[in-house]
Write an enzyme that holds these catalytic residues in place. Structure first.
Site, PDB file in Angstrom:
ATOM      1  N   LYS A 201       0.860  -1.188   0.000  1.00  0.00           N
ATOM      2  CA  LYS A 201       0.000   0.000   0.000  1.00  0.00           C
ATOM      3  C   LYS A 201       0.891   1.230   0.000  1.00  0.00           C
ATOM      4  O   LYS A 201       1.613   1.497   0.962  1.00  0.00           O
ATOM      5  CB  LYS A 201      -0.920  -0.010   1.222  1.00  0.00           C
ATOM      6  CG  LYS A 201      -1.899   1.155   1.262  1.00  0.00           C
ATOM      7  CD  LYS A 201      -2.803   1.044   2.484  1.00  0.00           C
ATOM      8  CE  LYS A 201      -3.807   2.177   2.546  1.00  0.00           C
ATOM      9  NZ  LYS A 201      -4.677   2.076   3.747  1.00  0.00           N
ATOM     10  N   LYS A 254      -2.156  -1.639  -3.777  1.00  0.00           N
ATOM     11  CA  LYS A 254      -3.008  -0.446  -3.743  1.00  0.00           C
ATOM     12  C   LYS A 254      -2.114   0.783  -3.819  1.00  0.00           C
ATOM     13  O   LYS A 254      -1.208   0.911  -3.005  1.00  0.00           O
ATOM     14  CB  LYS A 254      -3.832  -0.430  -2.451  1.00  0.00           C
ATOM     15  CG  LYS A 254      -4.747   0.775  -2.311  1.00  0.00           C
ATOM     16  CD  LYS A 254      -5.498   0.763  -0.990  1.00  0.00           C
ATOM     17  CE  LYS A 254      -6.425   1.960  -0.890  1.00  0.00           C
ATOM     18  NZ  LYS A 254      -7.141   2.015   0.401  1.00  0.00           N
TER      19      LYS A 254
END
Length: 330
Positions: A201, A254
């Site tokens: 992330k 992400k």
């Protein structure tokens, strides 16, 4: 062999031929649909920066679930917007918290639907960070306390599993979070609940609309001490490897669109399912351009999602899911 013996266009001559040799297939089973739930009654408020995405009260959530089931989508991802916030995000792990209520509501309406619970503290803390805050005695600076935050994240994950979540998806990027949550779930009797780890992330500019949707903007500083530097690729493999060793069942990248190379690296290096998160700004940019008549929204969305699948995604979390499911049926 070369031209004229080899003619690549032979297999492109008709829609039937193109369908027969298509390498990447995008289906409704690939989608996980994110939903934002909040307290109140009869609330369906569109998020200004995310046209077509809403804050939903629990009664409106039931109607949204009916639409999800009708579309053929198999899974949703729940985010909660709480009534109150505090320094330790206590409403994240309350047995009757908004996410816990939403999970029970969904499972009563559609027991077969796979419910993924986002496991983080940022939208539940009054400071907007993904863990509790420690004030450094020597510098006076406020820092996110990694190890103390793990205890709260475990409590959150267990409470979500107790409410009926099928998958726990921790998005906090604390060191050791997968191991802590795996141990906590197992000790609570939830050995069969998988962890979809937000393994990679990035500290990305693509999260802006989401922070409006989840009311989770940090009140000071930023998240660069725990989310990843967008310039780093090798670090992504180290992060993912740690999660594999600690017991993750699925690995997530992400955002997705600017990190397709990372998605492919995870696919090539690990044998777990890989999830791509088609995040809020990726969605909002397409919506804004479509509303201005600059692009063909259907064509752009399906091409983008197919590109994520081709890059290695086994599953795609996307706000386009309902539209994409409808378009795939056409």
């Amino acid at each position: 062999m070369t031209f004229p013996i080899t003619r690549h266009r032979r297999l492109r001559r008709s829609a039937g031929l193109r369908n027969m040799v298509r390498e990447t297939q995008l289906t409704v089973n690939d989608f996980i649909y994110p939903i934002f739930v909040t307290y109140g009654q009869n609330i369906k408020e569109e998020i200004p920066s995310m046209p077509g995405v809403y804050h939903l009260s629990l009664d409106q959530l039931q109607l949204e679930i009916d639409a999800v089931v009708a579309s053929g989508i198999q899974s949703i991802l729940l985010f909660g917007v709480p009534e109150h916030k505090d320094a330790v995000g206590s409403s994240a792990y309350e047995p009757d918290g908004i996410v816990q209520q939403a999970i029970r509501s969904v499972k009563s309406r559609a027991p077969h639907l796979v419910v993924v619970a986002d496991t983080c503290l940022c939208q539940f803390t009054d400071h907007g960070h993904c863990g509790c805050i420690l004030h450094n005695q020597s510098t006076g600076a406020a820092e996110v306390d990694n190890d103390a935050s793990l205890e709260l994240l475990v409590k959150t994950a267990v409470s979500q599993a107790q409410a009926g979540a099928d998958i726990i998806a921790p998005s906090n990027m604390m060191d050791g979070f997968v191991s802590a949550i795996r141990d906590g779930l197992d000790e609570a009797g939830f050995e069969m609940i998988p962890i979809m780890s937000y393994s990679v992330k990035y500290a990305s500019a693509y999260y802006g609309p989401f922070r409006e949707a989840a009311h989770s903007t940090p009140q000071f500083g930023d998240r660069k001490t725990y989310q990843m530097d967008p310039a780093n690729g090798r670090e992504a493999l180290r992060e993912a490897e740690s999660d594999v060793i600690e017991g993750a069942d699925m690995l997530m990248v992400k955002p997705a669109l600017a990190y397709l190379d990372i998605l492919r690296q995870l696919k090539d290096h690990f044998d777990l399912p890989v999830v791509a998160y088609n995040v809020s700004a990726e969605y909002s940019m397409v919506k804004a351009a479509a509303l201005n008549g600059w692009i063909d929204e259907k064509a752009i969305v399906l091409e983008t999602l197919t590109g994520m699948k081709r890059a290695g995604a086994d599953l795609i979390i996307t706000y386009h899911a309902l539209d994409a499911a409808r378009w795939l049926k056409e």
